[in-house]
Design an enzyme around this catalytic site. Structure first.
Site, short mmCIF file in Angstrom:
data_model
loop_
_atom_site.label_atom_id
_atom_site.label_comp_id
_atom_site.label_asym_id
_atom_site.label_seq_id
_atom_site.Cartn_x
_atom_site.Cartn_y
_atom_site.Cartn_z
N ARG A 52 0.82 -1.21 0.00
CA ARG A 52 0.00 0.00 0.00
C ARG A 52 0.86 1.27 0.00
NH1 ARG A 52 -4.30 -1.18 4.90
NH2 ARG A 52 -5.07 -3.19 4.16
N ASP A 216 -10.56 -8.75 7.06
CA ASP A 216 -10.59 -7.37 6.55
C ASP A 216 -10.22 -7.39 5.07
OD1 ASP A 216 -10.33 -4.70 5.98
OD2 ASP A 216 -9.03 -4.24 7.68
N GLU A 242 -15.28 -7.76 6.24
CA GLU A 242 -15.25 -6.31 6.45
C GLU A 242 -14.76 -5.54 5.23
OE1 GLU A 242 -12.17 -3.54 9.04
OE2 GLU A 242 -13.16 -5.22 10.03
N GLU A 269 -15.36 2.21 7.49
CA GLU A 269 -14.07 2.82 7.77
C GLU A 269 -13.79 3.99 6.82
OE1 GLU A 269 -9.40 1.47 7.10
OE2 GLU A 269 -10.89 -0.04 7.59
N ASP A 292 -13.90 5.75 11.85
CA ASP A 292 -12.66 6.04 12.58
C ASP A 292 -12.84 7.38 13.28
OD1 ASP A 292 -9.94 7.14 13.09
OD2 ASP A 292 -9.29 5.27 12.15
N HIS A 319 -13.07 1.88 13.93
CA HIS A 319 -11.82 1.48 13.29
C HIS A 319 -10.65 1.86 14.19
CE1 HIS A 319 -8.42 2.47 10.41
NE2 HIS A 319 -8.60 1.17 10.24
N GLU A 341 -11.26 -2.48 18.41
CA GLU A 341 -10.19 -3.02 17.58
C GLU A 341 -8.84 -2.46 18.02
OE1 GLU A 341 -8.85 -3.29 12.86
OE2 GLU A 341 -10.16 -1.64 13.52
#
Length: 391
Positions: A52, A216, A242, A269, A292, A319, A341
């Site tokens: 990423r 996820d 998710e 999220e 979040d 999140h 989480e």
């Protein structure tokens, strides 16, 4: 008490060096984050597929709100210079001189200020930073933890699950729930389905039947891929899947809900505006909403989202909600928030205390957590710590 100053500035994303100055524990092996492939929306482009970090624009942001008497509150968010610019050049000049205790008024003002260019996305990050700093400031001025200002806790502590692919380390730490980052998505086709199933099967075997397991999918699927994968994963008893789809296509979320009536779905999220969550609630697009707190309007915005969810009989799980004092404080105040989480990015063998953002912030112990009862968010922001965070 009036607002005297608002300042946003870039901060370090990884605080371990600032807090431990190289004296931290050596990990037993590199963390899963070091080089693991994780599927995402750019996975269809070969040079961006592996990591990423090769395509994401990021950068942590701090926000300091100072009252007339010199008391400060601190908030955090992401996305670097665009957010800093919005806070310092648009919001700050218009909010200075306002009552720093009138947080609902200030939140509404920021939402309306941003309306000509849209509240969702980058503006929501900016609003979040200011809002969190205001709640921290208010708690410090009144000598109360933020959770008390929000009505007090509805439970003494929270069940916490760990996110990440160092599953054995999560079990060693005492977590009774763990969420995997999905390595393969839509562009990997049938091979991706098989390899995702193999990973889930391996980890279910590792943790046994009495640990909650989630997946996820980080915007890496379309409806068809998500349905096919969900069908293959039924034997492994996932608590939820998710964030399967790109966030903006509400019709696709509706279709996924229709085609997977028996699968618990979690998402949100990457939703930001309150109206997006209102739509999700009324259309029941997911079972668990995951805003979040540093992105979706701060404490005020996420509190409203939790109240919406509660009214519709839905669940909220912030999140990375246990990774910041902000999320910890909100989570214990809402009946709709049952779990928290905790993203585990440090190497196996390194205590969680060595990878926290704030030196006195609680971390999960045995898969449970409770927020600090110090004033504000309990950040203990000394001048030295603040200086070490700046970059």
């Amino acid at each position: 008490m009036k607002i005297a100053r608002i300042e946003a500035f870039p901060i370090q994303s990884d605080m371990k060096g600032a807090l431990y100055k190289g004296d931290g524990t050596e990990g037993r092996r590199p963390p899963w984050t070091k080089g693991a492939e994780v599927a995402g929306p750019m996975s269809g482009y070969a040079r961006f597929k592996k990591l990423r970090s090769t395509w994401r624009y990021d950068g942590a942001v701090g926000c300091l709100v100072t009252a007339e008497d010199g008391t400060t509150g601190f908030g955090m968010t992401r996305y670097d210079l665009p957010v800093i610019h919005l806070v310092n050049d648009h919001f700050a000049p218009l909010l200075v001189g306002e009552d720093c205790m009138a947080i609902e008024r200030l939140w509404d003002m920021m939402v309306r200020m941003a309306s000509p260019y849209g509240v969702a996305g980058i503006p929501s990050y900016a609003i979040s930073a200011v809002d969190l700093a205001l709640w921290d400031l208010k708690g410090k001025l009144l000598g109360q933890p933020v959770y008390a200002l929000a009505g007090g806790p509805v439970r003494d502590d929270l069940f916490v699950y760990a996110t990440g692919n160092d599953t054995d380390w999560h079990m060693e730490l005492g977590f009774r729930g763990t969420k995997l980052a999905c390595p393969y998505g839509l562009f990997d086709g049938l091979d991706g389905l098989a390899r995702n199933e193999a990973l889930v099967a391996e980890r279910r075997e590792m943790v046994g039947p009495d640990v909650e397991l989630m997946l996820d999918c980080w915007m890496a699927f379309d409806v068809e891929f998500a349905v096919r994968l969900s069908e293959r994963l039924k034997p492994y008893g996932l608590r939820w899947i998710e964030d399967c789809l790109l966030p903006e296509n509400a019709e696709a979320h509706d279709e996924l809900r229709r085609r997977l009536p028996g699968q618990t779905l979690a998402t949100g999220e990457h939703w930001y505006a309150l109206q997006s969550f209102a739509t999700a609630c009324t259309r029941r697009m997911a079972d668990i909403l995951q805003p979040d707190i540093c992105w979706a309007g701060g404490f005020t915005g996420c509190r409203k989202i939790a109240q919406l969810a509660e009214a519709h009989g839905l669940e909220v799980c912030l999140h990375a909600g246990a990774n910041t004092p902000y999320g910890q404080h909100l989570s214990v105040t809402s009946p709709a928030i049952r779990w928290a989480e905790y993203f585990v990015g440090g190497a196996p063998g390194v205590p969680l205390e060595e990878n926290r953002v704030f030196p006195t912030m609680p971390v999960p112990v045995g898969g449970r957590i409770a927020p600090s009862d110090a004033p504000g968010f309990g950040l203990e922001m000394t001048d030295a710590l603040l200086e070490s965070m700046r970059r």
